[in-house]
Design a protein around this motif. Sequence first.
Motif, PDB file in Angstrom:
ATOM      1  N   ASP A 180       0.851  -1.197   0.000  1.00 25.79           N
ATOM      2  CA  ASP A 180       0.000   0.000   0.000  1.00 25.79           C
ATOM      3  C   ASP A 180       0.882   1.241   0.000  1.00 25.79           C
ATOM      4  OD1 ASP A 180      -2.179  -1.653   0.118  1.00 25.79           O
ATOM      5  OD2 ASP A 180      -2.491  -1.407   2.276  1.00 25.79           O
ATOM      6  N   ARG A 181       0.601   2.165  -0.918  1.00 23.56           N
ATOM      7  CA  ARG A 181       1.392   3.392  -1.019  1.00 23.56           C
ATOM      8  C   ARG A 181       0.458   4.587  -1.231  1.00 23.56           C
ATOM      9  NH1 ARG A 181       6.886   2.105  -3.631  1.00 23.56           N
ATOM     10  NH2 ARG A 181       7.061  -0.147  -3.455  1.00 23.56           N
ATOM     11  N   VAL A 207       4.387   4.320   2.780  1.00 19.64           N
ATOM     12  CA  VAL A 207       4.411   2.998   2.142  1.00 19.64           C
ATOM     13  C   VAL A 207       4.388   1.925   3.220  1.00 19.64           C
ATOM     14  CG1 VAL A 207       5.698   1.401   0.680  1.00 19.64           C
ATOM     15  CG2 VAL A 207       5.678   3.833   0.134  1.00 19.64           C
ATOM     16  N   SER A 208       3.513   0.957   3.057  1.00 22.04           N
ATOM     17  CA  SER A 208       3.446  -0.197   3.953  1.00 22.04           C
ATOM     18  C   SER A 208       3.448  -1.463   3.104  1.00 22.04           C
ATOM     19  CB  SER A 208       2.188  -0.151   4.821  1.00 22.04           C
ATOM     20  OG  SER A 208       2.039  -1.353   5.558  1.00 22.04           O
ATOM     21  N   ASN A 222       7.275  -3.719   6.242  1.00 18.44           N
ATOM     22  CA  ASN A 222       8.322  -2.811   5.796  1.00 18.44           C
ATOM     23  C   ASN A 222       7.698  -1.461   5.463  1.00 18.44           C
ATOM     24  OD1 ASN A 222      10.111  -4.988   5.937  1.00 18.44           O
ATOM     25  ND2 ASN A 222       9.710  -5.577   3.819  1.00 18.44           N
ATOM     26  N   ARG A 223       8.147  -0.421   6.145  1.00 20.46           N
ATOM     27  CA  ARG A 223       7.620   0.916   5.912  1.00 20.46           C
ATOM     28  C   ARG A 223       8.706   1.795   5.293  1.00 20.46           C
ATOM     29  NH1 ARG A 223       2.653   1.806   7.369  1.00 20.46           N
ATOM     30  NH2 ARG A 223       3.001   3.954   6.728  1.00 20.46           N
ATOM     31  N   TYR A 224       8.268   2.630   4.355  1.00 26.16           N
ATOM     32  CA  TYR A 224       9.157   3.590   3.708  1.00 26.16           C
ATOM     33  C   TYR A 224       8.439   4.936   3.704  1.00 26.16           C
ATOM     34  CZ  TYR A 224      11.187  -0.793   2.062  1.00 26.16           C
ATOM     35  OH  TYR A 224      11.724  -2.062   2.003  1.00 26.16           O
ATOM     36  N   PRO A 255      11.121   2.107   9.483  1.00 26.60           N
ATOM     37  CA  PRO A 255      11.132   0.962  10.406  1.00 26.60           C
ATOM     38  C   PRO A 255      10.758  -0.318   9.667  1.00 26.60           C
ATOM     39  CG  PRO A 255       9.091   2.175  10.647  1.00 26.60           C
ATOM     40  CD  PRO A 255       9.909   2.923   9.621  1.00 26.60           C
ATOM     41  N   ASN A 256      11.286  -1.447  10.116  1.00 28.10           N
ATOM     42  CA  ASN A 256      10.966  -2.735   9.510  1.00 28.10           C
ATOM     43  C   ASN A 256      10.682  -3.759  10.615  1.00 28.10           C
ATOM     44  OD1 ASN A 256      11.578  -2.381   6.467  1.00 28.10           O
ATOM     45  ND2 ASN A 256      13.379  -1.516   7.470  1.00 28.10           N
TER      46      ASN A 256
END
Length: 288
Positions: A180-181, A207-208, A222-224, A255-256
């Motif tokens: 998801d972005r 971003v997830s 994973n997040r961006y 964070p991841n």
Amino acid sequence: NTSAEFGRSSGANVNVVIKSGTRNLHGSLYEYLRNDKFDANDYFANLQKTGKVPFRQNQYGVAVGGPVIIPKLYHGRDNTFWFFNWEGFRGRRGSTNLSSFPTAEERNGNLSVLSQQIYDPETGVAGPNGTIIRTPFAGNIIPTNRINPAITFWLNTMIPLPNRPGLTQNFVNTQGQANDRDMLTARGDHTFGTKDSVSFRWSSQRVSQIVTGSNKNLHAENRYDVDKMMASWNHIFSPTSVLEVKFGRNVPTIPNPTINTKIQRQEFLTKAGLTMFQPDVLYNPIPQ
């Protein structure tokens, strides 16, 4: 080699140009769609005579820009412009993972199905040539009083029972993966006469990515997440001399964590009778 202005990161550098608003209001809507219903089965799936992996992807957004006009206060059709863009992305894809998990008998200490001999780690006498001779567990069965209750609770709580026959490759997890972005961009431009212009931009990305694995109770997220800001000033001295001043700020948060969907850390520590671990830590991971 790239110049010093690109010295923060190694690898490829990509320059992105963000469009600005214009004298007239313009906008657009768009959608990009992918779906396994429209796809042929891939070569390897055909070879193994399996069906298509479920797949959904939608990429959509809106872009709009124009002049800054405030009725009776400001008319910036020739000087001041704005632009806004939002884009969303949603992806879902099936995933299959095989793994080996202990059976109910193995969880209770009954390892008689194994061909290897299991030895008591608390026994041992010196043997020839520096070897250690240990006493085997009778029938490859570990006595119940030798099994730590916390280990039993961890196994029964976090490790699923096999859903396939056998001792290896006996568990299949078919949870799908998600991506998801959401991205926002806002830009403003203003010109001062014919020699000076300024520009401001703000961009935000969230971003997830949910990545599943062999254990249905755990997945990685994973997040961006990034916020970017930019300001620039351009001044024309002459047809051959131009000054460009830019300021940029990049604030990434990446964070991841591993997400536990079965039990929270505090509850796990209490029920397992573990007191050596701190109950409140970032993302609340289960002790390994």
